[in-house]
Every structure is written in structure tokens, then in C-alpha cells.
Design an enzyme around this catalytic site. Structure first.
Site, PDB file in Angstrom:
ATOM      1  N   ARG A  74      24.345 -43.529  44.753  1.00  0.00           N
ATOM      2  CA  ARG A  74      24.264 -44.935  44.334  1.00  0.00           C
ATOM      3  C   ARG A  74      23.074 -45.152  43.383  1.00  0.00           C
ATOM      4  O   ARG A  74      23.182 -45.873  42.389  1.00  0.00           O
ATOM      5  CB  ARG A  74      24.146 -45.838  45.569  1.00  0.00           C
ATOM      6  CG  ARG A  74      24.128 -47.302  45.199  1.00  0.00           C
ATOM      7  CD  ARG A  74      24.408 -48.212  46.388  1.00  0.00           C
ATOM      8  NE  ARG A  74      24.423 -49.606  45.987  1.00  0.00           N
ATOM      9  CZ  ARG A  74      23.568 -50.527  46.429  1.00  0.00           C
ATOM     10  NH1 ARG A  74      22.629 -50.200  47.296  1.00  0.00           N
ATOM     11  NH2 ARG A  74      23.647 -51.775  45.999  1.00  0.00           N
ATOM     12  N   HIS A  78      23.184 -46.617  39.616  1.00  0.00           N
ATOM     13  CA  HIS A  78      22.388 -47.779  39.201  1.00  0.00           C
ATOM     14  C   HIS A  78      21.434 -47.417  38.063  1.00  0.00           C
ATOM     15  O   HIS A  78      21.099 -48.257  37.240  1.00  0.00           O
ATOM     16  CB  HIS A  78      21.610 -48.351  40.395  1.00  0.00           C
ATOM     17  CG  HIS A  78      22.473 -49.170  41.309  1.00  0.00           C
ATOM     18  ND1 HIS A  78      22.004 -50.244  42.035  1.00  0.00           N
ATOM     19  CD2 HIS A  78      23.793 -49.091  41.613  1.00  0.00           C
ATOM     20  CE1 HIS A  78      23.002 -50.773  42.743  1.00  0.00           C
ATOM     21  NE2 HIS A  78      24.090 -50.084  42.509  1.00  0.00           N
ATOM     22  N   SER A  88      14.948 -44.514  34.765  1.00  0.00           N
ATOM     23  CA  SER A  88      14.145 -45.754  34.750  1.00  0.00           C
ATOM     24  C   SER A  88      14.120 -46.398  36.132  1.00  0.00           C
ATOM     25  O   SER A  88      13.195 -47.129  36.462  1.00  0.00           O
ATOM     26  CB  SER A  88      14.689 -46.738  33.708  1.00  0.00           C
ATOM     27  OG  SER A  88      16.088 -46.885  33.845  1.00  0.00           O
ATOM     28  N   ASN A 106      18.617 -53.923  43.656  1.00  0.00           N
ATOM     29  CA  ASN A 106      18.154 -52.556  43.920  1.00  0.00           C
ATOM     30  C   ASN A 106      17.288 -52.434  45.167  1.00  0.00           C
ATOM     31  O   ASN A 106      16.935 -51.313  45.560  1.00  0.00           O
ATOM     32  CB  ASN A 106      17.399 -52.008  42.702  1.00  0.00           C
ATOM     33  CG  ASN A 106      18.354 -51.533  41.615  1.00  0.00           C
ATOM     34  OD1 ASN A 106      19.534 -51.284  41.897  1.00  0.00           O
ATOM     35  ND2 ASN A 106      17.860 -51.407  40.391  1.00  0.00           N
ATOM     36  N   HIS A 206      32.505 -44.597  47.302  1.00  0.00           N
ATOM     37  CA  HIS A 206      32.403 -45.321  48.582  1.00  0.00           C
ATOM     38  C   HIS A 206      33.112 -44.568  49.715  1.00  0.00           C
ATOM     39  O   HIS A 206      33.350 -45.128  50.772  1.00  0.00           O
ATOM     40  CB  HIS A 206      32.969 -46.737  48.439  1.00  0.00           C
ATOM     41  CG  HIS A 206      32.098 -47.641  47.600  1.00  0.00           C
ATOM     42  ND1 HIS A 206      32.426 -48.929  47.288  1.00  0.00           N
ATOM     43  CD2 HIS A 206      30.891 -47.430  47.022  1.00  0.00           C
ATOM     44  CE1 HIS A 206      31.464 -49.472  46.544  1.00  0.00           C
ATOM     45  NE2 HIS A 206      30.534 -48.575  46.361  1.00  0.00           N
ATOM     46  N   THR A 207      33.440 -43.324  49.491  1.00  0.00           N
ATOM     47  CA  THR A 207      33.962 -42.478  50.564  1.00  0.00           C
ATOM     48  C   THR A 207      32.819 -42.024  51.471  1.00  0.00           C
ATOM     49  O   THR A 207      33.046 -41.395  52.513  1.00  0.00           O
ATOM     50  CB  THR A 207      34.707 -41.243  49.990  1.00  0.00           C
ATOM     51  OG1 THR A 207      35.108 -40.398  51.067  1.00  0.00           O
ATOM     52  CG2 THR A 207      33.828 -40.409  49.071  1.00  0.00           C
TER      53      THR A 207
HETATM   54  C1  HEM Z   1      33.033 -50.862  41.315  1.00  0.00           C
HETATM   55  C2  HEM Z   1      32.050 -51.637  41.573  1.00  0.00           C
HETATM   56  C3  HEM Z   1      31.061 -51.410  42.680  1.00  0.00           C
HETATM   57  C4  HEM Z   1      30.577 -52.364  43.514  1.00  0.00           C
HETATM   58  C5  HEM Z   1      30.912 -53.838  43.490  1.00  0.00           C
HETATM   59  C6  HEM Z   1      29.682 -51.709  44.434  1.00  0.00           C
HETATM   60  C7  HEM Z   1      28.976 -52.355  45.417  1.00  0.00           C
HETATM   61  C8  HEM Z   1      28.288 -51.729  46.428  1.00  0.00           C
HETATM   62  C9  HEM Z   1      27.629 -52.389  47.513  1.00  0.00           C
HETATM   63  C10 HEM Z   1      27.545 -53.895  47.687  1.00  0.00           C
HETATM   64  C11 HEM Z   1      27.121 -51.438  48.326  1.00  0.00           C
HETATM   65  C12 HEM Z   1      26.347 -51.664  49.623  1.00  0.00           C
HETATM   66  C13 HEM Z   1      24.862 -51.707  49.362  1.00  0.00           C
HETATM   67  C14 HEM Z   1      24.089 -51.994  50.615  1.00  0.00           C
HETATM   68  O1  HEM Z   1      24.423 -52.941  51.313  1.00  0.00           O
HETATM   69  O2  HEM Z   1      23.110 -51.269  50.881  1.00  0.00           O
HETATM   70  C15 HEM Z   1      27.443 -50.157  47.747  1.00  0.00           C
HETATM   71  C16 HEM Z   1      27.111 -48.942  48.302  1.00  0.00           C
HETATM   72  C17 HEM Z   1      27.356 -47.751  47.694  1.00  0.00           C
HETATM   73  N1  HEM Z   1      27.883 -47.557  46.432  1.00  0.00           N
HETATM   74 FE1  HEM Z   1      28.786 -48.950  45.317  1.00  0.00          FE
HETATM   75  N2  HEM Z   1      29.642 -50.373  44.153  1.00  0.00           N
HETATM   76  C18 HEM Z   1      30.459 -50.145  43.078  1.00  0.00           C
HETATM   77  C19 HEM Z   1      30.642 -48.928  42.446  1.00  0.00           C
HETATM   78  C20 HEM Z   1      30.034 -47.759  42.811  1.00  0.00           C
HETATM   79  C21 HEM Z   1      30.032 -46.542  42.042  1.00  0.00           C
HETATM   80  C22 HEM Z   1      30.645 -46.406  40.657  1.00  0.00           C
HETATM   81  C23 HEM Z   1      29.368 -45.615  42.762  1.00  0.00           C
HETATM   82  C24 HEM Z   1      29.051 -44.180  42.414  1.00  0.00           C
HETATM   83  C25 HEM Z   1      29.744 -43.409  41.656  1.00  0.00           C
HETATM   84  C26 HEM Z   1      28.957 -46.238  43.996  1.00  0.00           C
HETATM   85  C27 HEM Z   1      28.331 -45.607  45.024  1.00  0.00           C
HETATM   86  C28 HEM Z   1      27.917 -46.219  46.192  1.00  0.00           C
HETATM   87  C29 HEM Z   1      27.429 -45.499  47.349  1.00  0.00           C
HETATM   88  C30 HEM Z   1      27.364 -43.994  47.500  1.00  0.00           C
HETATM   89  C31 HEM Z   1      27.056 -46.466  48.296  1.00  0.00           C
HETATM   90  C32 HEM Z   1      26.432 -46.207  49.664  1.00  0.00           C
HETATM   91  C33 HEM Z   1      24.933 -46.211  49.507  1.00  0.00           C
HETATM   92  C34 HEM Z   1      24.190 -45.891  50.782  1.00  0.00           C
HETATM   93  O3  HEM Z   1      24.767 -45.541  51.793  1.00  0.00           O
HETATM   94  O4  HEM Z   1      22.946 -45.999  50.762  1.00  0.00           O
HETATM   95  N3  HEM Z   1      29.353 -47.540  43.964  1.00  0.00           N
HETATM   96  N4  HEM Z   1      28.146 -50.359  46.578  1.00  0.00           N
END
Ligand code: HEM
Length: 340
Positions: A74, A78, A88, A106, A206-207
Site C-alpha cells: 500500500r 501511495h 517521497s 497516509n 486487497h487480497t
Molecule cells: C482502487 C482504489 C483503491 C481504494 C479506494 C483503496 C482503499 C483502501 C483503503 C481504504 C484501505 C484501508 C486502509 C486502512 O484502513 O488502514 C486500503 C488498504 C490496502 N490497500 Fe487499497 N485502495 C485502492 C487500491 C489499491 C491498490 C491499487 C493497491 C496496491 C496495488 C492497494 C493496496 C492495499 C493494501 C495492500 C491494503 C492493506 C494495507 C494494510 O494492511 O496495512 N490498494 N485500501
């Protein structure tokens, strides 16, 4: 010596486009069109073991904290969407600069994700001081982490340099949010040079990982005037989320699994979940509902290898967004602060 007729030397329209392409577009590599010059063998002479050094650190860190893979992925995403893939996001705020890292969105980026990048870079610095950029360390470490938790592996092109700008004020509008519409997500990804297919494949990130309750609570309580729970959501799943995420006395640090089926494995279960109403965020679930994205969700739910192929293609594309090369940027010695 042959002398070119004067007409060829004057700035004709063709010359103008040639000039634009070669002298304006290439060095800038800003925004969505990225003509960049990265290479696989960039450190072959200057730091031949860079990938092995990073791999050792990353494997050790993952043993200590299995959540690192999701956090790092993530953070990398970002980073690339704000100012390009230039590390950055790793810069710490200072007295006169509120850095990217401290922008509202962030603040939920996890410490273990930052830690793995800092540790990998320190290990690289010990063997090859001042050679490898934090941006390249991030790209390599993220690739390794995805692979170590079950995902695909790909070769990383290198030669990125570290950015000189990190401002919280420049984050807004460059990162997606869970309450946005699919059309807004599509335009955001498009503005970064990524297609709808890239967006769906990358959302497969998100897997693994977690989301805080506040990100999905509007779906499970008082959804709208007709439905208490988002009707696109599996109702039992929604009810099960009310336990850890109560409406009253919510603990803001509580998180839920992004992939309720195989939460710690990088696989295609995320897409199967969307077909069953088991997407956690509204934006996840909408990918399975919207007619522009649903066909891709179905393909990737059916065949993990196809998901991996699309994911790799999209990651490689994403890891080239707005990269700095040549004499742009710098090679930071400490990823958390600019040199000098
Ligand atoms: C398509 C639009 C996307 C939205 C709206 C989105 C939104 C979010 C949100 C809201 C979270 C939870 C953050 C939290 O509460 O700590 C999250 C977690 C995460 N996102 Fe996304 N995301 C998107 C795309 C992506 C992409 C493109 C990737 C990577 C290629 C990604 C990877 C992750 C990962 C790995 C987590 C888990 C992070 C953790 O466990 O610390 N996301 N995302």
C-alpha cells in the site's frame, strides 16, 4: 560534407514535434505518459548484489511481522500516485515541511511497511554507499514481499532517483478513497496512465491486509433510507463485522481483513469474494457490480494465473509513474530525509 537545405533546419511542424518529443517530454516524465529509461542491469557494476541484500532483509522482516507485505504494497502504491515512484512518501515531516506521510489519508499507513524499506536501504548502504535509490529499494522490496506471500514474481527495472519534494498538501486528489464512485476511480487511474484493467488487477492487492472500521461502517449501519445494510453486501458478512466495529464505543484502531477467505495469501480469492458480496470496501464491491469492471473481476476470479499476469503488467506500469532519472532528484542516503 553534405549541407542540409535551409528548409530542414528551420522549425517546421515536424521539427516542432520532434523537439517536443525528445527535448520536452523525455526529461519531464511527469503525469501520465512516462517515457522513462530504467534498466534491468542498472546496478550490475555499482552494486551487483543489491537484490539479494534487499531480499534477505525483507524475508527476515516478514518472519517477524507477516503484516509487512500488505503495508509495504500500500505504501508503494501511495508513493507512486503522489509525485511518482520517488520515495517521497518515506520523508519525515520537519519544522517547516508537513510531508506526504502526514497527510490525513497516509496516517493509516503501517509502521512495519515503512520499517522494511528503511531497513533494506540501510543494509544496501552498508555494502554500496550512495548508489541505490530509496525508490528502487521500494520497488524491489515490494516485489519480493508480494512474491513471498504467494504472489507472482517479476523482474524490476531500476534507475529511479529519489524525489526532492514531499508535501502533505500535494496528496489530495491523487489517491483513491473508499467512498468514491467507480467513474472517479477510473479517471484517477487514467490520469496516472493506468487503464480500467490495470485498476481492477491492482485492486487485487486487497487480497491481503486490513481496513479500519471507519472505512466500511457506512455500509453496515443505516446504509440508506431503504436498507440498513448495503444490499450489494452479503448480509451475514455485514452482521459479522458489526461485532468488532460497534456503532457505539468504537475502538478506532480495530481493523477487518480485506480478504475474508484467504487473508494472508496473495491469491485471486479477492475476486471470488466480490462475486459473493464479500468485498469489504464499497469500492471493492462496486468493481464486481459495475458493468465496466465486472467482466475483468470474473476473469480474474476464474483464473489465478490470468490475475497474476495482469497484476504484474500493471505493477510494472505503476512502478514507472513519474520516475526521476538521470540528473533529476538525488540518491538519498537516509530514506527518511533529503540529503544535505
Ligand atoms: C482502487 C482504489 C483503491 C481504494 C479506494 C483503496 C482503499 C483502501 C483503503 C481504504 C484501505 C484501508 C486502509 C486502512 O484502513 O488502514 C486500503 C488498504 C490496502 N490497500 Fe487499497 N485502495 C485502492 C487500491 C489499491 C491498490 C491499487 C493497491 C496496491 C496495488 C492497494 C493496496 C492495499 C493494501 C495492500 C491494503 C492493506 C494495507 C494494510 O494492511 O496495512 N490498494 N485500501
Amino acid at each position: 560534407m553534405a549541407v542540409a537545405p535551409l528548409s530542414l533546419l528551420l522549425p517546421s511542424r515536424g521539427f516542432f514535434f520532434y523537439f517536443l518529443l525528445h527535448f520536452v517530454m523525455v526529461p519531464c516524465s511527469l503525469g501520465s505518459t512516462n517515457v522513462v529509461d530504467l534498466s534491468y542491469d542498472f546496478y550490475n557494476k555499482s552494486c551487483p548484489h543489491v537484490e539479494q541484500i534487499i531480499h534477505n532483509v525483507v524475508s527476515q522482516k516478514l518472519l517477524e511481522a507477516p503484516v509487512t507485505a500488505a503495508g509495504a504494497l500500500r505504501i508503494f502504491f501511495h508513493d507512486c500516485f503522489v509525485e511518482g515512484c520517488d520515495a517521497s512518501v518515506l520523508i519525515a515531516s520537519s519544522r517547516n515541511n508537513k510531508a506526504e506521510r502526514d497527510s490525513e489519508i497516509n496516517l493509516s499507513l503501517p509502521g512495519d511497511g515503512f520499517d522494511v524499506f528503511f531497513r533494506a536501504k540501510r543494509a544496501v548502504e552498508l555494502q554500496c554507499p550512495g548508489v541505490a535509490s530509496c525508490a528502487d529499494v521500494m520497488a524491489i522490496a515490494t516485489r519480493d514481499l508480494v512474491n513471498l506471500v504467494g504472489g507472482p514474481r517479476w523482474e524490476v527495472q531500476k534507475g529511479r532517483r529519489d524525489g526532492l519534494v514531499s508535501k502533505a498538501s500535494r496528496v489530495a486528489g491523487n489517491l483513491p478513497q473508499a467512498n468514491q464512485k467507480i467513474s472517479q476511480l477510473i479517471s484517477l487511474f487514467k490520469s496516472k496512465g493506468l487503464s480500467v484493467l490495470d485498476m481492477v488487477a491492482l485492486s487485487g492487492g486487497h487480497t491481503i491486509g486490513f481496513s479500519h472500521c471507519r472505512e466500511f461502517m457506512p455500509r453496515i449501519y443505516s446504509y440508506n433510507e431503504t436498507f440498513d445494510i448495503d444490499p450489494t453486501m452479503n448480509q451475514d458478512y455485514a452482521l459479522s463485522l458489526r461485532g468488532p466495529c460497534p456503532r457505539k464505543n468504537l475502538d478506532p484502531t480495530v481493523v477487518a481483513l480485506n480478504d475474508v477467505t484467504t487473508p494472508f495469501i496473495f491469491d485471486n480469492a479477492y475476486f471470488g469474494n466480490l462475486q459473493k458480496g464479500l468485498g469489504l470496501l464499497t469500492t471493492d464491491q462496486m468493481l464486481g457490480v459495475d458493468s465496466l469492471t465486472r467482466p475483468y473481476v470474473n476473469i480474474m476470479a476464474r483464473d489465478q494465473q490470468i490475475f497474476f499476469n495482469y497484476f504484474v503488467k500493471a505493477m510494472i506500469k505503476m512502478s514507472k509513474i513519474g520516475v526521476k532519472i538521470g540528473s533529476n532528484g538525488e540518491i538519498r542516503s537516509d530514506c527518511g530525509s533529503f540529503n544535505g
